[in-house]
Design a protein around this motif. Structure first.
Motif, PDB file in Angstrom:
ATOM      1  N   PRO A  31     -62.202 -34.556 161.291  1.00  0.00           N
ATOM      2  CA  PRO A  31     -61.217 -35.239 162.517  1.00  0.00           C
ATOM      3  C   PRO A  31     -60.116 -35.368 161.950  1.00  0.00           C
ATOM      4  N   PRO A  32     -58.601 -34.480 162.827  1.00  0.00           N
ATOM      5  CA  PRO A  32     -58.077 -34.515 162.115  1.00  0.00           C
ATOM      6  C   PRO A  32     -56.741 -36.509 162.168  1.00  0.00           C
ATOM      7  N   PHE A  33     -56.394 -36.780 161.132  1.00  0.00           N
ATOM      8  CA  PHE A  33     -56.213 -38.338 159.998  1.00  0.00           C
ATOM      9  C   PHE A  33     -55.228 -37.656 159.282  1.00  0.00           C
ATOM     10  N   PHE A  34     -54.337 -39.207 159.494  1.00  0.00           N
ATOM     11  CA  PHE A  34     -53.033 -38.542 158.087  1.00  0.00           C
ATOM     12  C   PHE A  34     -53.453 -40.844 158.010  1.00  0.00           C
ATOM     13  N   VAL A  35     -53.233 -41.369 156.694  1.00  0.00           N
ATOM     14  CA  VAL A  35     -52.571 -42.091 155.822  1.00  0.00           C
ATOM     15  C   VAL A  35     -51.245 -41.997 155.473  1.00  0.00           C
ATOM     16  N   THR A  36     -50.734 -42.898 156.165  1.00  0.00           N
ATOM     17  CA  THR A  36     -49.087 -43.205 155.871  1.00  0.00           C
ATOM     18  C   THR A  36     -49.074 -43.798 154.596  1.00  0.00           C
ATOM     19  N   SER A  37     -47.772 -43.350 153.367  1.00  0.00           N
ATOM     20  CA  SER A  37     -47.620 -44.226 152.723  1.00  0.00           C
ATOM     21  C   SER A  37     -46.576 -45.628 152.749  1.00  0.00           C
ATOM     22  N   LEU A  62     -46.651 -33.173 160.731  1.00  0.00           N
ATOM     23  CA  LEU A  62     -45.886 -34.220 160.575  1.00  0.00           C
ATOM     24  C   LEU A  62     -45.222 -34.513 159.452  1.00  0.00           C
ATOM     25  N   VAL A  63     -43.951 -35.319 159.623  1.00  0.00           N
ATOM     26  CA  VAL A  63     -44.023 -35.873 158.481  1.00  0.00           C
ATOM     27  C   VAL A  63     -43.433 -37.198 158.646  1.00  0.00           C
TER      28      VAL A  63
END
Length: 187
Positions: free
Chosen positions: A67-73, A111-112
């Protein structure tokens, strides 16, 4: 905001696998969970693991692949794509357990992160998502971006164009406008 659906048996801590990412403070691990009981052709979900207690929570993100996911910093937020009868991209707040739909009509592409916000390219459109509110907005452009990056020292997004890959556009996030265009030479 709504609470995302939960998988049955989340407390069993089974099958947490790659890709894996930690939240900024290291308190939570986010990964993929295989689920053989998921309806075909979908399988799996997004699982969070509290690293102190090992308590787990599973957000249904049925998928064909990872699954596409991104954990933010910046905090305890995870950008994820939920897939059931439709595709919905949400900003999932790990602290409250709530997911905010972002109104993207497709899986997020590139994304950025920039000072408490996400900039996302999805389906040829640019979106700005302040993490504090989780309320995404479409940023109108005169072109359809395909790729996205950031020049952090200059606080500029770098975008290309689906129809003109040889042209790069440097975008000022504060003014929400292109400030410089560069054409790359082609061989």
């Amino acid at each position: 905001r709504r609470r995302p659906p939960r998988c049955e048996g989340a407390e069993q801590r089974e099958g947490v696998g790659a890709p894996l990412a930690f939240t900024a403070d290291g308190s939570t691990l986010v990964g993929v969970r295989e689920d053989a009981s998921a309806p075909a052709p979908w399988s799996g979900g997004l699982v969070t693991v509290d690293v102190e207690t090992l308590a787990t929570d599973v957000l249904d993100v049925f998928r064909r692949d990872a699954p596409p996911f991104f954990v933010t910093s910046e905090g305890h937020w995870v950008l994820a794509t939920l897939v059931d009868s439709t595709i919905e991209t949400v900003l999932y707040d790990l602290e409250s357990g709530e997911a905010s739909p972002l109104g993207l009509d497709a899986r997020f592409g590139q994304l950025v992160t920039r000072r408490g916000e996400l900039w996302i390219v999805a389906s040829g459109q640019l979106h700005r998502v302040p993490l504090a509110s989780g309320l995404g907005s479409h940023v109108p452009l005169t072109f359809a971006p395909l790729s996205l990056n950031i020049l952090p020292r200059h606080d500029r997004l770098v975008l290309d164009d689906i129809d003109d890959r040889a042209t790069l556009r440097f975008f000022d996030p504060e003014a929400e406008r292109v400030t410089l265009t560069a054409t790359l030479s082609t061989p």
